[in-house]
Design an enzyme around this catalytic site. Structure first.
Site, short mmCIF file in Angstrom:
data_model
loop_
_atom_site.label_atom_id
_atom_site.label_comp_id
_atom_site.label_asym_id
_atom_site.label_seq_id
_atom_site.Cartn_x
_atom_site.Cartn_y
_atom_site.Cartn_z
N ALA A 57 0.60 -3.17 2.51
CA ALA A 57 1.22 -4.48 2.29
C ALA A 57 1.10 -4.94 0.83
O ALA A 57 1.97 -5.66 0.35
CB ALA A 57 0.63 -5.52 3.22
N HIS A 115 -2.78 -0.50 8.87
CA HIS A 115 -4.21 -0.57 9.18
C HIS A 115 -4.68 -1.92 9.72
O HIS A 115 -5.85 -2.08 10.05
CB HIS A 115 -5.06 -0.14 7.98
N THR A 154 6.71 11.46 -2.17
CA THR A 154 6.69 12.22 -0.93
C THR A 154 6.07 11.39 0.19
O THR A 154 5.01 10.79 0.01
CB THR A 154 5.89 13.52 -1.13
N CYS A 198 -16.85 -13.35 -3.58
CA CYS A 198 -17.72 -12.96 -4.68
C CYS A 198 -16.85 -12.53 -5.86
O CYS A 198 -16.35 -11.43 -5.89
CB CYS A 198 -18.61 -11.81 -4.25
C1 LIG Z 1 -4.50 -7.18 4.35
C2 LIG Z 1 -3.40 -8.01 3.82
C3 LIG Z 1 -2.61 -7.56 2.75
C4 LIG Z 1 -2.89 -6.27 2.03
O1 LIG Z 1 -2.58 -5.16 2.83
P1 LIG Z 1 -2.96 -3.66 2.38
O2 LIG Z 1 -2.18 -2.80 3.31
O3 LIG Z 1 -4.43 -3.55 2.60
O4 LIG Z 1 -2.57 -3.50 0.97
C5 LIG Z 1 -1.58 -8.37 2.33
N1 LIG Z 1 -1.31 -9.54 2.92
C6 LIG Z 1 -2.04 -10.01 3.95
C7 LIG Z 1 -1.70 -11.32 4.58
C8 LIG Z 1 -3.11 -9.26 4.44
O5 LIG Z 1 -3.83 -9.73 5.44
#
Ligand SMILES: *Cc1c(COP(=O)(O)O)cnc(C)c1O
Length: 405
Positions: A73, A204, A243, A329
């Site tokens: 994301a 994930h 890829t 932190c």
């Molecule tokens: C976890 C999260 C992301 C980042 O996702 P990744 O796949 O770990 O880069 C972005 N936006 C929100 C709201 C999230 O909870």
């Protein structure tokens, strides 16, 4: 029951064993490159990718051709926002977003502002953490090219009125990007009904593997165009070269299919467990305050501030439960969560907050253990707190003159 208990499902989720099973053949036996067009190894990989693309698109009511695979994301947010800013720079440079977005959105917008490529409006939220659609409407200028508002917040779980915002965006002819990372797979998402033009999400956070995500890019009404942020082989219809990680994509697809099939059942179970956790803690511990919206939030989210207790100390006292506190932190100092501050939560109570993130694999026994432990540790920490003692004796802490130090 096994310790430690994982109650931090907003940060990541364990992979569903059924997901792993579907991925395994694609590491060694079916290792082909999905872009190899001239042999069976490539065809098998491509077929697996296209079938996963369908599973993913189905979950969000999109067309498979509207799914662009990314690494997660964070990359999807970067690609959507930078891609739109670059593509539509002749039209304008103004972005409307909210103050409680994930860092992947906020930092991206900040960087574009710093480079002089964009101007931005950061909308406030109400005391529950919701963006007001009218604020979005009022922030629109001649130069606005993008609205970026998240579906559900990663700290407090509050769900935004995305459909109303989508309607305003459509009416004004402005693109609408939604970071739906916390919502996809947990609550129903329909990009048509919600009027979303670009949407970020990641595997994930929905029981799939790490390292793969997607950006939904609308293909018609309107056809959205974005400038690629990586140059190379022109994969993913020219929007994201590289890829494709076939095993991860296969797992992501399976994770979406499982979420679609089990969403209603999972949500009902999580809400029951979450509400029991909330009620038991609140009943036993005075001066505990719920952060976020009482009902309009993610099924697995519970964020509570325990007055007179430092969230970090609370976590230290319960090392056998994986949780998150409302303090971030940053280098040497502990900063209170900007999300809680945006709701109007004071610095003290922001530092006193704990985020419980329940997921598919949590059990009633784990919740029982957590209830017992939280009550025990908060009580113990309060007994050691001079402030708590003074408050109990009826001293108005606001009237106390503190010595400078
Ligand atoms: C976890 C999260 C992301 C980042 O996702 P990744 O796949 O770990 O880069 C972005 N936006 C929100 C709201 C999230 O909870």
């Amino acid at each position: 029951m096994k310790l430690p208990i994982f109650l931090d499902n907003h940060s990541t989720t364990p992979m569903d064993p059924r997901v792993l099973e579907t991925m395994l053949p694609y590491f060694v036996e079916k290792f082909g490159n999905a872009a190899s067009r001239n042999h069976a190894f490539g065809w098998a990989a491509e077929e697996a990718v296209e079938s996963a693309r369908k599973q993913i698109a189905k979950l969000i009511k999109a067309d498979p051709k509207e799914i662009v695979f990314t690494s997660g994301a964070t990359e999807s947010d970067n690609l959507a926002i930078k891609g739109v800013v670059e593509m539509y720079k002749e039209k304008g440079d103004h972005i409307i977003t909210s103050s409680t977005e994930h860092r992947a959105v906020l930092d991206t917008v900040k960087v574009l502002e710093g480079k002089g490529k964009a101007t931005a409006t950061y909308l406030p939220v109400d005391k529950f953490g919701m963006v007001r659609p009218e604020d979005v409407r009022n922030a629109i200028t001649e130069k606005t090219i993008l609205i970026s508002v998240m579906l559900a917040n990663n700290e407090i779980g509050t769900i935004n009125p995305v459909k109303e915002i989508g309607k305003i965006a459509k009416e004004k002819g402005i693109l609408f990007h939604c970071d739906a990372t916390q919502g996809v797979g947990k609550i129903p998402v329909d990009v048509q009904d919600m009027g979303i033009d670009l949407m970020s999400f990641t595997s994930h956070k929905m029981y799939g593997p790490k390292g793969v995500g997607a950006l939904y890019v609308r293909k018609k009404n309107p056809r959205v165009r974005i400038t690629a942020q990586m140059d190379g082989g022109g994969h993913e219809r020219g929007m994201r070269s590289g890829t494709l990680p076939v095993p991860l994509i296969v797992g992501f697809g399976k994770a979406c299919e499982l979420c679609e099939q089990e969403m209603a059942k999972d949500a009902a179970r999580l809400i029951a467990m979450r509400d029991r956790l909330e009620a038991s803690i609140m009943k036993a511990l005075e001066e505990s305050y719920l952060n976020g919206h009482p009902t309009n939030r993610l099924p697995g989210n519970l964020n509570i501030s325990f007055a007179y207790v430092e969230g970090e100390s609370l976590l230290m006292g319960m090392k056998d439960i994986a949780l998150s506190s409302g303090s971030a932190c940053t280098s040497a100092t502990l900063e209170p969560s900007y999300v809680l501050r945006a709701l109007g939560v004071g610095t003290e109570l922001a530092h006193s907050s704990i985020r419980f993130g329940l997921g598919r694999f949590n059990t009633d026994d784990e919740i029982d253990y957590t209830i017992k432990k939280v009550i025990e540790i908060v009580t113990k920490l309060r007994e050691m707190s001079p402030l708590y003692e003074m408050a109990k004796e009826g001293v108005d802490l606001k009237s106390v003159q503190w010595a400078a130090h």
